[in-house]
Design a protein around this motif. Structure first.
Motif, PDB file in Angstrom:
ATOM      1  N   PRO A   1       0.582  -0.720   0.033  1.00 50.54           N
ATOM      2  CA  PRO A   1       0.148   0.006   0.254  1.00 50.54           C
ATOM      3  C   PRO A   1       0.865   1.089   0.375  1.00 50.54           C
ATOM      4  N   ILE A   2       0.456   2.177  -0.500  1.00 48.29           N
ATOM      5  CA  ILE A   2       0.911   3.595  -0.452  1.00 48.29           C
ATOM      6  C   ILE A   2       1.026   4.418   0.642  1.00 48.29           C
ATOM      7  N   VAL A   3       2.169   4.568   1.723  1.00 57.08           N
ATOM      8  CA  VAL A   3       2.027   5.577   2.840  1.00 57.08           C
ATOM      9  C   VAL A   3       1.371   6.612   2.863  1.00 57.08           C
ATOM     10  N   PRO A   4       0.788   7.038   3.785  1.00 52.95           N
ATOM     11  CA  PRO A   4      -0.677   8.004   3.179  1.00 52.95           C
ATOM     12  C   PRO A   4       0.878   9.025   3.762  1.00 52.95           C
ATOM     13  N   GLY A   5       0.515  10.091   3.046  1.00 51.84           N
ATOM     14  CA  GLY A   5       0.800  11.430   2.896  1.00 51.84           C
ATOM     15  C   GLY A   5       1.692  11.479   1.836  1.00 51.84           C
ATOM     16  N   THR A   6       2.517  10.206   1.389  1.00 50.28           N
ATOM     17  CA  THR A   6       3.537  10.393   0.226  1.00 50.28           C
ATOM     18  C   THR A   6       3.268   9.530  -0.313  1.00 50.28           C
ATOM     19  N   GLN A   7       3.580   9.498  -1.707  1.00 53.63           N
ATOM     20  CA  GLN A   7       3.716   8.859  -2.705  1.00 53.63           C
ATOM     21  C   GLN A   7       4.009   7.325  -3.303  1.00 53.63           C
TER      22      GLN A   7
ATOM     23  N   GLU B   1       5.867  12.424  14.645  1.00 53.62           N
ATOM     24  CA  GLU B   1       4.347  11.295  14.426  1.00 53.62           C
ATOM     25  C   GLU B   1       4.982  10.202  13.891  1.00 53.62           C
ATOM     26  N   TYR B   2       4.224   9.274  15.289  1.00 56.03           N
ATOM     27  CA  TYR B   2       4.144   8.289  13.589  1.00 56.03           C
ATOM     28  C   TYR B   2       2.856   7.639  13.558  1.00 56.03           C
ATOM     29  N   ILE B   3       2.267   7.050  12.233  1.00 56.72           N
ATOM     30  CA  ILE B   3       1.094   6.805  11.414  1.00 56.72           C
ATOM     31  C   ILE B   3       0.664   5.606  12.609  1.00 56.72           C
ATOM     32  N   GLY B   4       1.665   4.569  13.167  1.00 61.74           N
ATOM     33  CA  GLY B   4       0.773   3.722  13.495  1.00 61.74           C
ATOM     34  C   GLY B   4       1.689   2.521  13.928  1.00 61.74           C
ATOM     35  N   ASP B   5       1.826   1.318  14.428  1.00 64.82           N
ATOM     36  CA  ASP B   5       2.386   0.355  15.074  1.00 64.82           C
ATOM     37  C   ASP B   5       3.695  -0.100  13.594  1.00 64.82           C
ATOM     38  N   SER B   6       4.208  -0.820  13.590  1.00 61.54           N
ATOM     39  CA  SER B   6       5.360  -0.528  12.218  1.00 61.54           C
ATOM     40  C   SER B   6       5.121  -2.325  11.399  1.00 61.54           C
ATOM     41  N   PRO B   7       4.491  -2.915  11.187  1.00 60.81           N
ATOM     42  CA  PRO B   7       4.465  -3.639  10.895  1.00 60.81           C
ATOM     43  C   PRO B   7       4.675  -3.984   8.943  1.00 60.81           C
ATOM     44  N   HIS B   8       5.474  -5.767   8.879  1.00 58.32           N
ATOM     45  CA  HIS B   8       6.133  -5.963   7.578  1.00 58.32           C
ATOM     46  C   HIS B   8       4.921  -5.438   5.937  1.00 58.32           C
ATOM     47  N   GLN B   9       5.287  -4.825   5.084  1.00 57.55           N
ATOM     48  CA  GLN B   9       4.907  -4.346   4.287  1.00 57.55           C
ATOM     49  C   GLN B   9       3.281  -3.916   4.537  1.00 57.55           C
ATOM     50  N   LYS B  10       2.489  -3.154   5.494  1.00 59.14           N
ATOM     51  CA  LYS B  10       1.632  -3.022   5.119  1.00 59.14           C
ATOM     52  C   LYS B  10       1.710  -1.622   6.184  1.00 59.14           C
ATOM     53  N   VAL B  11       0.133  -1.345   6.237  1.00 55.42           N
ATOM     54  CA  VAL B  11       0.461   0.725   6.979  1.00 55.42           C
ATOM     55  C   VAL B  11      -0.082   0.464   7.958  1.00 55.42           C
ATOM     56  N   GLY B  12       0.837   1.026   9.594  1.00 54.01           N
ATOM     57  CA  GLY B  12       0.780   0.747  10.398  1.00 54.01           C
ATOM     58  C   GLY B  12      -0.438   1.339  10.658  1.00 54.01           C
ATOM     59  N   THR B  13      -0.901   1.694  12.139  1.00 55.94           N
ATOM     60  CA  THR B  13      -2.453   1.447  12.757  1.00 55.94           C
ATOM     61  C   THR B  13      -2.363   2.113  14.470  1.00 55.94           C
ATOM     62  N   PHE B  14      -3.390   2.974  15.436  1.00 54.81           N
ATOM     63  CA  PHE B  14      -2.838   3.099  16.107  1.00 54.81           C
ATOM     64  C   PHE B  14      -4.473   2.537  15.959  1.00 54.81           C
ATOM     65  N   ASN B  15      -4.557   0.724  15.915  1.00 55.20           N
ATOM     66  CA  ASN B  15      -5.984  -0.182  15.784  1.00 55.20           C
ATOM     67  C   ASN B  15      -6.426  -0.209  17.740  1.00 55.20           C
ATOM     68  N   LYS B  16      -5.300  -0.454  17.846  1.00 53.10           N
ATOM     69  CA  LYS B  16      -4.641  -1.352  19.366  1.00 53.10           C
ATOM     70  C   LYS B  16      -4.276  -0.100  20.550  1.00 53.10           C
TER      71      LYS B  16
END
Ligand code: MG
Length: 274
Positions: free
Chosen positions: A37-43, A226-241
């Motif tokens: 996926p695209i990293v939000p806010g970037t190209q 600021e972190y965009i969320g956590d740091s998973p591999h090949q995915k966009v991080g979230t603050f869902n947890k």
């Protein structure tokens, strides 16, 4: 045509056969991913190999190397034992301790602090293996994972290209460091990491993202980023947890015999609350 020329042409023909059959080519090797996926806010894609490589800066010989802990710090590792650390299941940490450093014993698992901290200043030193093995993400890989979730990457990034959001000092999968301040394999390197935990309100709404400042060998890599969320591999991080602000500090076992020494942490405290 001499026999040498015949041999040379034979090798060329084998090589071109390889191009068609096995993907061998003189094109530069792909460093990362373009199907993420695209990293939000970037190209850029997550782990995009085409993302610009940070500028290389040669750090000074020493910055905070062997800096003694101040009086209000918790010393997490003084070179003698792993009493402040445990594995992810609360068992004894199995990494090697010798000559004032700890060393990852691959396969024994990541280790984490028994104590927890919310908003803190962390000093830590590391060295990537002096015997260089592997390339890219397989060379001198570890990481500082706050709560096991928010990673400041540790990697041998000295003459070792990888996708920029996975190089040394990257906020893994999110933001490459401002510069590449890496020292050569085997040399001690310092990290100052200032981290503020994320906060959720009682209804579960995120009210503050985690942020981090990182100084590597005396060079600022991130400034209250600021972190965009956590740091998973090949995915966009979230603050869902959602989790408590107090968190453990984890050092990653990525299979490489990385060394760490002189680790201490101090809580930031608050203004006007001495
Ligand atoms: Mg890592």
């Amino acid at each position: 045509m001499t026999s040498k020329h015949i041999l040379h042409n034979f090798i060329l023909s084998i090589a071109s056969l390889g191009t068609a059959t096995s993907g061998f080519s003189a094109e530069p090797q792909k460093l990362g991913y373009s199907d993420t996926p695209i990293v939000p806010g970037t190209q850029w894609h997550v782990h995009d190999g085409d993302r610009p490589q940070p500028r290389i800066v040669t750090p000074a010989a020493a910055f905070s190397h062997l800096a003694p802990a101040p009086s209000d710090a918790v010393v997490l590792f003084d070179g003698k034992d792993l009493s402040k650390w445990q594995d992810a299941k609360g068992r004894e940490a199995k990494w090697k301790v010798e000559k004032g450093y700890m060393e990852v014993v691959g396969g024994t698992g990541s280790i984490q602090t028994k104590d927890k901290f919310a908003d803190f200043q962390l000093h830590l030193e590391f060295a990537t293996p002096s015997v260089v093995k592997g390339t890219g993400q397989n060379r001198g890989n570890s990481g500082i994972l706050l709560n096991g979730m928010y990673e400041v990457q540790v990697l041998d990034s000295y003459g070792n290209k990888t996708y920029p959001d996975g190089q040394c000092g990257a906020l893994y999968g999110w933001t490459p460091p401002l510069v590449n301040a890496s020292k050569p394999p085997g040399e001690w390197q310092s990290y100052e990491i200032i981290f503020e935990s994320p906060r959720w309100d009682e209804s579960g709404q995120l009210v503050k993202k985690a942020n981090v400042t990182v100084i590597h060998n005396g060079l600022v890599l991130h400034h209250r980023r600021e972190y965009i969320g956590d740091s998973p591999h090949q995915k966009v991080g979230t603050f869902n947890k959602k989790h408590a602000p107090e968190m453990f500090i984890q050092l990653q076992d990525h299979g490489n015999p990385m060394r760490f020494r002189n680790i201490w942490v101090r809580s930031l405290g608050q203004y006007d609350q001495p």
